[in-house]
Every structure is written in structure tokens, then in C-alpha cells.
Scaffold this active site. Structure first.
Site, PDB file in Angstrom:
ATOM      1  N   SER A 226       0.860  -1.190   0.000  1.00 26.02           N
ATOM      2  CA  SER A 226       0.000   0.000   0.000  1.00 26.02           C
ATOM      3  C   SER A 226       0.895   1.240   0.000  1.00 26.02           C
ATOM      4  O   SER A 226       2.048   1.171   0.438  1.00 26.02           O
ATOM      5  CB  SER A 226      -0.869   0.016   1.263  1.00 26.02           C
ATOM      6  OG  SER A 226      -1.560   1.258   1.389  1.00 26.02           O
TER       7      SER A 226
ATOM      8  N   TYR B 252      -2.013  -0.991  10.391  1.00 25.72           N
ATOM      9  CA  TYR B 252      -2.105  -1.243   8.940  1.00 25.72           C
ATOM     10  C   TYR B 252      -0.810  -0.804   8.252  1.00 25.72           C
ATOM     11  O   TYR B 252      -0.237  -1.543   7.446  1.00 25.72           O
ATOM     12  CB  TYR B 252      -3.306  -0.494   8.356  1.00 25.72           C
ATOM     13  CG  TYR B 252      -3.572  -0.799   6.899  1.00 25.72           C
ATOM     14  CD1 TYR B 252      -4.263  -1.944   6.517  1.00 25.72           C
ATOM     15  CD2 TYR B 252      -3.113   0.059   5.896  1.00 25.72           C
ATOM     16  CE1 TYR B 252      -4.506  -2.224   5.174  1.00 25.72           C
ATOM     17  CE2 TYR B 252      -3.339  -0.214   4.551  1.00 25.72           C
ATOM     18  CZ  TYR B 252      -4.045  -1.359   4.202  1.00 25.72           C
ATOM     19  OH  TYR B 252      -4.269  -1.642   2.866  1.00 25.72           O
TER      20      TYR B 252
HETATM   21  N1  LIG Z   1      -8.684  -0.774  -1.544  1.00 26.40           N
HETATM   22  C1  LIG Z   1      -7.613   0.005  -1.338  1.00 26.40           C
HETATM   23  O1  LIG Z   1      -7.704   1.252  -1.374  1.00 26.40           O
HETATM   24  C2  LIG Z   1      -6.276  -0.612  -1.065  1.00 26.40           C
HETATM   25  C3  LIG Z   1      -5.166   0.233  -1.102  1.00 26.40           C
HETATM   26  C4  LIG Z   1      -3.903  -0.308  -0.843  1.00 26.40           C
HETATM   27  C5  LIG Z   1      -3.773  -1.650  -0.583  1.00 26.40           C
HETATM   28  N2  LIG Z   1      -4.865  -2.450  -0.549  1.00 26.40           N
HETATM   29  C6  LIG Z   1      -4.657  -3.858  -0.251  1.00 26.40           C
HETATM   30  O2  LIG Z   1      -5.130  -4.640  -1.321  1.00 26.40           O
HETATM   31  C7  LIG Z   1      -5.600  -5.892  -0.833  1.00 26.40           C
HETATM   32  C8  LIG Z   1      -7.038  -6.103  -1.309  1.00 26.40           C
HETATM   33  O3  LIG Z   1      -7.848  -5.093  -0.723  1.00 26.40           O
HETATM   34  P1  LIG Z   1      -9.339  -4.807  -1.201  1.00 26.40           P
HETATM   35  O4  LIG Z   1      -9.544  -3.353  -1.102  1.00 26.40           O
HETATM   36  O5  LIG Z   1      -9.613  -5.518  -2.463  1.00 26.40           O
HETATM   37  O6  LIG Z   1     -10.138  -5.468   0.019  1.00 26.40           O
HETATM   38  P2  LIG Z   1     -11.471  -6.342   0.044  1.00 26.40           P
HETATM   39  O7  LIG Z   1     -11.945  -6.290   1.454  1.00 26.40           O
HETATM   40  O8  LIG Z   1     -12.400  -5.928  -1.022  1.00 26.40           O
HETATM   41  O9  LIG Z   1     -10.916  -7.795  -0.280  1.00 26.40           O
HETATM   42  C9  LIG Z   1     -10.074  -8.458   0.626  1.00 26.40           C
HETATM   43  C10 LIG Z   1     -10.354  -9.940   0.554  1.00 26.40           C
HETATM   44  O10 LIG Z   1      -9.482 -10.582   1.490  1.00 26.40           O
HETATM   45  C11 LIG Z   1     -10.212 -11.603   2.135  1.00 26.40           C
HETATM   46  N3  LIG Z   1      -9.621 -11.896   3.423  1.00 26.40           N
HETATM   47  C12 LIG Z   1      -9.625 -11.110   4.540  1.00 26.40           C
HETATM   48  N4  LIG Z   1      -9.058 -11.758   5.551  1.00 26.40           N
HETATM   49  C13 LIG Z   1      -8.693 -12.973   5.080  1.00 26.40           C
HETATM   50  C14 LIG Z   1      -8.068 -14.100   5.667  1.00 26.40           C
HETATM   51  N5  LIG Z   1      -7.734 -14.101   6.971  1.00 26.40           N
HETATM   52  N6  LIG Z   1      -7.839 -15.184   4.910  1.00 26.40           N
HETATM   53  C15 LIG Z   1      -8.200 -15.196   3.600  1.00 26.40           C
HETATM   54  N7  LIG Z   1      -8.816 -14.170   2.989  1.00 26.40           N
HETATM   55  C16 LIG Z   1      -9.052 -13.077   3.733  1.00 26.40           C
HETATM   56  C17 LIG Z   1     -11.616 -11.022   2.281  1.00 26.40           C
HETATM   57  O11 LIG Z   1     -12.585 -12.054   2.522  1.00 26.40           O
HETATM   58  C18 LIG Z   1     -11.800 -10.316   0.959  1.00 26.40           C
HETATM   59  O12 LIG Z   1     -12.364 -11.173  -0.011  1.00 26.40           O
HETATM   60  C19 LIG Z   1      -5.463  -5.823   0.680  1.00 26.40           C
HETATM   61  O13 LIG Z   1      -4.255  -6.417   1.065  1.00 26.40           O
HETATM   62  C20 LIG Z   1      -5.426  -4.342   0.954  1.00 26.40           C
HETATM   63  O14 LIG Z   1      -4.773  -4.055   2.176  1.00 26.40           O
HETATM   64  C21 LIG Z   1      -6.117  -1.957  -0.789  1.00 26.40           C
END
Ligand SMILES: NC(=O)c1ccc[n+]([C@@H]2O[C@H](COP(=O)([O-])OP(=O)(O)OC[C@H]3O[C@@H](n4cnc5c(N)ncnc54)[C@H](O)[C@@H]3O)[C@@H](O)[C@H]2O)c1
Length: 266
Positions: free
Chosen positions: A143, A156
Site C-alpha cells: 500500500s 495497517y
Molecule cells: N482498496 C484500497 O484502497 C487498497 C489500497 C492499498 C492496498 N490495498 C490492499 O489490497 C488488498 C485487497 O484489498 P481490497 O480493497 O480488495 O479489500 P477487500 O476487502 O475488497 O478484499 C479483501 C479480501 O481478502 C479476504 N480476506 C480477509 N481476511 C482474510 C483471511 N484471513 N484469509 C483469507 N482471505 C481473507 C476477504 O474475505 C476479501 O475477499 C489488501 O491487502 C489491501 O490491504 C487496498
């Protein structure tokens, strides 16, 4: 031309957001995909991943990335089902946190365990398979919050900073074994995760400010991060390893103070 024809990918967090977009994009680029998530994929998230004629190109697996036994079983099942493992995307993750003096240790553990330990465990077991063939590409989701601090983001931010260094460590340990390891540092992406964080009137104000801090003036889409993951997963990035690729609409480029407006650039 399809860029992942014949490749076997494993994507965690594939039921939602960025992971789901990666699974779809990889399938459309010719890969077969093992989708791993703690939550079942609903009908909408299966679209574009599971074929109309069943699931010849996709394997749906439920596992909690914090649990080593479940991770090992899911990775081994994927490799056995498809015959090998070429690509891993670690997109499973959780948001949360708060100011350190008020944070329960359990909340710290929850965030760090999913985001950092989960990434470690999936890499550990995927590497067993990649090492037998001396090739592979791992893409971790870090991130911009790994690179810059955000208010109240200690757990985080620390978890994602750990993902960046873990990525670089894996790149130097396994590079000579033909395995590339990179991570993506997305800015604000519209997903169920961010929708949940900003799901009330108070937070809406902060949503607008946060989005405004992206120099493109908008939030990103999961598909835009999947496109970056595709680049890192594919042979197009064959000389890229140990890299933290920022995909943030200019969030970390610098600050604006209004001079651009004075120059007629808005
Ligand atoms: N959305 C953003 O703005 C953003 C920005 C930077 C980084 N990220 C990172 O990108 C990745 C995806 O984020 P997103 O926004 O798509 O989130 P999201 O919540 O839409 O998807 C995350 C997925 O991870 C799964 N998950 C959570 N805990 C879990 C576990 N213990 N075991 C297996 N699966 C698990 C959830 O069920 C979900 O399907 C994450 O690592 C997040 O930190 C997101």
C-alpha cells in the site's frame, strides 16, 4: 495476445475487490486460477472467473491465510489440481487500526496477522512448489500506507511496510532460483474494503479529502491494480524483481498548494 496462456495462478482475497479483479483479469489473459479466500465467492464475484461450463479454469478454495495448516492445504491442492504453480498474488487483507494508546493488542494482531503473516505463509508454501521448477512470480499487495504514515493507521501501515521489506527479502533470497517477487503499493481504490471504512456521514468528509489528495483527482478502480498485477505476474516484467510499484494516481508524487490553479492548470 493473451499474456498468461498456460500459466497457473493462485490469488488470495479472490472473493472481493482487488483480488477478484486479478482473478478475472488473469482468467481473461489465459491463466487458470486457484481462488483462495476466507469467504466463499458469491455469484457476482464468480463471474468472469468460473467458466459457464462449470469451473475448468478456476478452483475455488476456502482458507484463512493466518492458519498455516489451511494455507499449506490450499496451496498444495491448487498445485496438485493444475499440475504446478507459476504465479501468486497475495491480495487477502484487512483494514483497521486506531491510535496506538487506545488500540487493543488483539486488533493489532488481527491486522498484522492477516496482512503480513498471511503473506508470509502463502509465500512460504507457494515457494515449495516454485522451487521445484525454479521459476515463478509472486505479487504482494502492499500500500502507499507502507511508504507514508496515515493518521491512526499504525497497525495497517506497519503491516504493509512489513510486506514491502518481506517482498525485497524474498527477491534477494530466491532470485537465483528464477523466482521474481514484487509488490504493488496502491493508492485509494474503490473496493468493499474502502466502502466499509467510509460507510457513514462523518467519514464521508474524509473520503473526499483523501480522494482529493490523489493528483488525478479520483480514486482508483480494482481493475487498474489488476492491470499492474498482470504486468508483474507476466513475462513482460521479466527483469523486475524486488520492486514496490506505486499505483496511486499521484498520491505520493508531492503536495499541491494551488499554484497549478493560478497557472490555469485546473
Ligand atoms: N482498496 C484500497 O484502497 C487498497 C489500497 C492499498 C492496498 N490495498 C490492499 O489490497 C488488498 C485487497 O484489498 P481490497 O480493497 O480488495 O479489500 P477487500 O476487502 O475488497 O478484499 C479483501 C479480501 O481478502 C479476504 N480476506 C480477509 N481476511 C482474510 C483471511 N484471513 N484469509 C483469507 N482471505 C481473507 C476477504 O474475505 C476479501 O475477499 C489488501 O491487502 C489491501 O490491504 C487496498
Amino acid at each position: 495476445m493473451e499474456r498468461l496462456t498456460g500459466k497457473v495462478a493462485l490469488v488470495t482475497g479472490a472473493s472481493s475487490g482487488i483480488g477478484n479483479a486479478c482473478a478475472r483479469r488473469f482468467r481473461s489473459e489465459g491463466a487458470v486460477v486457484a481462488c483462495v479466500d476466507v469467504n466463499e465467492m458469491d455469484a457476482a464475484s464468480r463471474t468472469g472467473v468460473v467458466g459457464d461450463d462449470g469451473q475448468p479454469g478456476a478452483l475455488l478454495l476456502m482458507a484463512d491465510v493466518r492458519d498455516e495448516t489451511q494455507v499449506a492445504a490450499a496451496v498444495d491442492r491448487a498445485a496438485a489440481h493444475f499440475g504446478r504453480l507459476d504465479i501468486v498474488v497475495n491480495a487477502a487483507g484487512v483494514a483497521g487500526g486506531g491510535a496506538v494508546h487506545m488500540m487493543d493488542a488483539a486488533e493489532w494482531d488481527r491486522i498484522v496477522d492477516v496482512n503480513l503473516k498471511g503473506t508470509f505463509l502463502v509465500c512460504k508454501h507457494a515457494l515449495r512448489h516454485m522451487l521445484t521448477r525454479r521459476c515463478g512470480s509472486i505479487v504482494n499487495l502492499a500500500s502507499i500506507e507502507a511508504l507514508e504514515a496515515t493518521e491512526g493507521g499504525s497497525a495497517y501501515n506497519a503491516s504493509k511496510a512489513g510486506v514491502v521489506l518481506l517482498t525485497k527479502n524474498l527477491a534477494i533470497d530466491y532470485g537465483r532460483m528464477g523466482i521474481r517477487v514484487n509488490c504493488i503499493c496502491p493508492g485509494f481504490i474503490e473496493t468493499p474494503m474502502t466502502a466499509a471504512v467510509f460507510d457513514n456521514e462523518t467519514m464521508r468528509e474524509y473520503y473526499d479529502r483523501f480522494v482529493e489528495a490523489h493528483q488525478l483527482g479520483r480514486a482508483g478502480k480494482p481493475e487498474e491494480i489488476a492491470a499492474v498485477a498482470l504486468f508483474l505476474a507476466s513475462e513482460e516484467s521479466s527483469f523486475v524483481s524486488g520492486h514496490a510499484l506505486v499505483a496511486d494516481g499521484g498520491f505520493t508524487a508531492g503536495r499541491r498548494f494551488g499554484f497549478a490553479k493560478m497557472m490555469g492548470l485546473e
